[in-house]
Design an enzyme around this catalytic site. Structure first.
Site, mmCIF file in Angstrom:
data_model
loop_
_atom_site.group_PDB
_atom_site.id
_atom_site.type_symbol
_atom_site.label_atom_id
_atom_site.label_comp_id
_atom_site.label_asym_id
_atom_site.label_seq_id
_atom_site.Cartn_x
_atom_site.Cartn_y
_atom_site.Cartn_z
ATOM 1 N N TYR A 134 -7.162 3.931 3.445
ATOM 2 C CA TYR A 134 -5.710 3.056 3.201
ATOM 3 C C TYR A 134 -6.103 2.360 4.154
ATOM 4 C CZ TYR A 134 -1.140 3.455 5.987
ATOM 5 O OH TYR A 134 0.418 2.680 5.506
ATOM 6 N N ILE B 58 1.039 -1.122 0.278
ATOM 7 C CA ILE B 58 -0.451 0.095 0.166
ATOM 8 C C ILE B 58 1.094 1.170 -0.309
ATOM 9 C CG2 ILE B 58 -2.329 1.700 1.340
ATOM 10 C CD1 ILE B 58 -2.489 -1.583 0.422
ATOM 11 N N GLU B 59 1.530 1.076 0.832
ATOM 12 C CA GLU B 59 2.567 2.626 1.127
ATOM 13 C C GLU B 59 3.565 2.580 -0.378
ATOM 14 O OE1 GLU B 59 3.231 4.831 3.036
ATOM 15 O OE2 GLU B 59 2.098 4.274 4.602
ATOM 16 N N SER B 60 4.571 1.978 -1.186
ATOM 17 C CA SER B 60 5.165 1.857 -1.908
ATOM 18 C C SER B 60 5.479 1.181 -2.909
ATOM 19 C CB SER B 60 6.625 1.848 -1.936
ATOM 20 O OG SER B 60 7.582 0.085 -0.628
#
Length: 612
Positions: free
Chosen positions: A267, A162-164
């Site tokens: 998120y 999700i982040e990167s």
């Protein structure tokens, strides 16, 4: 009850024999004769808690390679280092890492329509998912191991998706970097070094340790993984205030009940969508490449400076693959002040060690050179036989920066052009705390004298700093500067994240926020799920029709920068955390402001003493 009589008789035998009153031959039980079994006590072993599962030797890829270890393998460890953890041993019974992850989920499903929206988003991009999985393969086993050791749910190991998108070189407009997307200040708070040579936010081992430390702290604060993850994205201060507001209103304080920005609202649904796809990929028309439940890499160490290309050559692997495993190094040479860990594919570690020990030539083709008064960067490049653009690229020198006197840079090693130890490169004598990237080189120039007609924004662009950074470094509150004024550039680079939140005066930051909001509005595209009929930023985060400029700014896309680094622009990387430095620093901005004031006070005292 013959069983009871037999037990009683046996007890009497033991007591009498121990007291020495009778011998074994004096006793005859009134039951059927029993054959005595002789047991070798030395051969006794403890039974495993899992009857059908024998204890397995834990692979420990994060430990340094042991040259003299007796056990086979390129990531050998001493027996005393192996934890007796039956749960982890049982986890290694899986051949597929996906199976192991599915068996270790610990978070409840999220009742939100956004989960379905993000499932559809990923399902409609099979090529993107395939690239993300291919990148994750290098690091996922190690991260799953670390997550399990801490007793955390397996969903945490999916968070970098999700982040990167598991891109170690991901870099956002809010200066977040690495697979865990740490902003500079939070990285420093959790021990991640960020120097001219290396940015440990991109280091797989160090950043994973820091991220899990941070998440453990957040979970301890909120007692909920949903709120802990929301805090990771939005900031613990912001989440705490949202909880307090709901408590005051008599409303629920769970994740779905809180009022939060669009990015944070999306998120956890993104994480749950990824979890569901990994659980049942066939239900979404996807096929996941198999990831083996075994270490992908081993860790070796060296105490000698070594070129990145040479290290890859000694390991008999492509340079690109070596850099993917060791992305934290900013320069073409790995500086080893002490024992420097190097990650290599598990089947290449022994090859590297053997060749390194027998390599008879210098391990680096670089040296340091300190720029003196009268030197020009063009002449330096010509002198050492390197293209000017390449020299600037290697040293991170901004194209417009001219005053480099006192800066020590890397240049090619040449027999007739002797230089210094490469460890000296990157740090001018006047620089106390080095910073990262082009801004670091600009900061080392230390001062800029304002010329007639120059503006603060123009000077900031020249040195690749933000207006907020430059203003905060010099105590400028109204944006006005005057000809002849000396601007400090060195402090600005140290406060990349802090300065963006360090402006309580709304007037000072209103223009940048409006510009960001305009960008988010004019570049909005339907590349992510749009479930409420509002505009959707390129990152895919939903923005309601009545969203404020601040909300729109939060979903401004940072993936163009990321894709340039990764050379993977066929599909945007979703859900990068954008502009969260303003909120994540809620707990630290006051301390940073005090530190900045203290620095200026110390500088004034030092100057006063020098003038005396």
């Amino acid at each position: 009850m013959p069983e009871f009589r037999g037990i009683r008789a046996l007890a009497l035998v033991v007591l009498a024999y121990g007291a020495g009153t009778v011998s074994a031959q004096d006793f005859a039980l009134d039951e059927q004769p029993v054959e005595v079994e002789v047991i070798n006590i030395g051969a006794l072993t403890l039974a495993s808690p899992t009857p059908a599962q024998p204890a397995l030797l834990l692979p420990r890829p994060h430990l340094p390679h042991e040259q003299n270890a007796e056990s086979a393998g390129s990531a050998s460890v001493l027996l005393g280092d192996i934890p007796f953890n039956s749960g982890t041993n049982a986890a290694n019974a899986y051949t597929s890492l996906w199976e192991r992850i599915r068996a270790s989920y610990g978070m409840q499903d999220l009742d939100s329509p956004l989960v379905k929206d993000w499932e559809n988003w990923y399902a409609s991009r099979p090529d993107y998912v395939a690239r993300m999985v291919a990148r994750a393969e290098r690091y996922l086993y190690y991260i799953v191991e670390e997550v399990e050791k801490r007793g955390m749910p397996a969903e945490i190991a999916l968070l970098p998706m999700i982040e990167s998108a598991y891109n170690p070189n991901a870099y956002s407009t809010s200066h977040a970097s690495g697979i865990w997307q740490f902003i500079p200040s939070t990285g420093k708070l959790y021990g991640l070094r960020q120097t001219w040579w290396q940015d440990e936010r991109r280091d797989v081992l160090a950043a994973t340790r820091a991220a899990l430390d941070y998440l453990e702290k957040l979970y301890a604060m909120f007692g909920s993984w949903e709120l802990a993850l929301a805090s990771y994205n939005w900031g613990e201060g912001a989440v705490s205030r949202a909880v307090q507001r709901n408590e005051a209103r008599g409303l629920g304080t769970d994740y779905l009940s809180l009022d939060m920005p669009a990015e944070t609202r999306n998120y956890i649904p993104k994480l749950m969508a990824v979890k569901n796809i990994i659980t049942r990929p066939e239900s979404y028309g996807l096929t996941l490449a198999e990831v083996q439940n075994q270490p992908y890499f081993a860790v070796v160490t060296t105490d000698r400076h070594i070129d990145v290309k040479l290290a890859a050559k000694l390991a008999e692997m492509p340079v690109e693959e070596f850099q993917a495993l060791n992305p934290s190094h900013n320069r073409p040479v790995i500086r080893a002040d002490s024992s420097q860990p190097i990650l290599l594919p598990a089947d290449r570690a022994d090859i590297f060690q053997t060749k390194l020990q027998t390599y008879g030539e210098s391990l680096t083709t670089w040296q340091s050179y300190t720029i003196e008064k009268g030197d020009r960067i063009e002449r330096i490049a010509q002198r050492f036989g390197i293209a000017l653009s390449r020299l600037k690229e290697i040293n991170g020198i901004p194209a417009r920066l001219r005053n480099l006197v006192g800066l020590t840079i890397l240049v090619p090693a040449a027999g007739d052009r002797p230089g210094g130890d490469i460890a000296a490169a990157g740090f001018a004598a006047s620089v106390v705390a080095p910073v990262v990237g082009p801004a670091a080189v600009a900061a080392q120039a230390a001062k800029h004298v304002v010329k007639a007609g120059e503006t603060l924004a123009g000077i900031a662009r020249r040195y690749q700093l933000s207006v907020a950074q430059l203003a905060a470094a010099n105590g400028i509150r109204n944006g006005k500067i005057r000809a002849g004024q000396s601007l400090d550039l060195g402090v600005a680079g140290k406060r990349v994240a802090a300065t963006s939140k360090q402006a309580p005066a709304a007037k000072r930051s209103a223009a940048p926020r409006r510009a960001a909001a305009d960008t988010a509005t004019t570049t909005a595209r339907s590349t992510g799920p749009n479930t409420r009929g509002g505009a959707t930023g390129k990152s895919g985060a939903h923005v309601a029709k009545n969203a404020t400029a601040k909300d729109r700014a939060r979903v401004t896309e940072d993936d163009q920068t990321r894709s340039q680094v990764a050379k993977d622009s066929a599909s945007p990387v979703p859900a990068a955390r954008v502009s969260t430095d303003r909120t994540r620093l809620d707990e630290h901005d006051k301390a940073n402001a005090r530190a900045a004031a203290d620095d200026k006070d110390r500088t004034r005292v030092a100057l006063a003493r020098r003038s005396d």
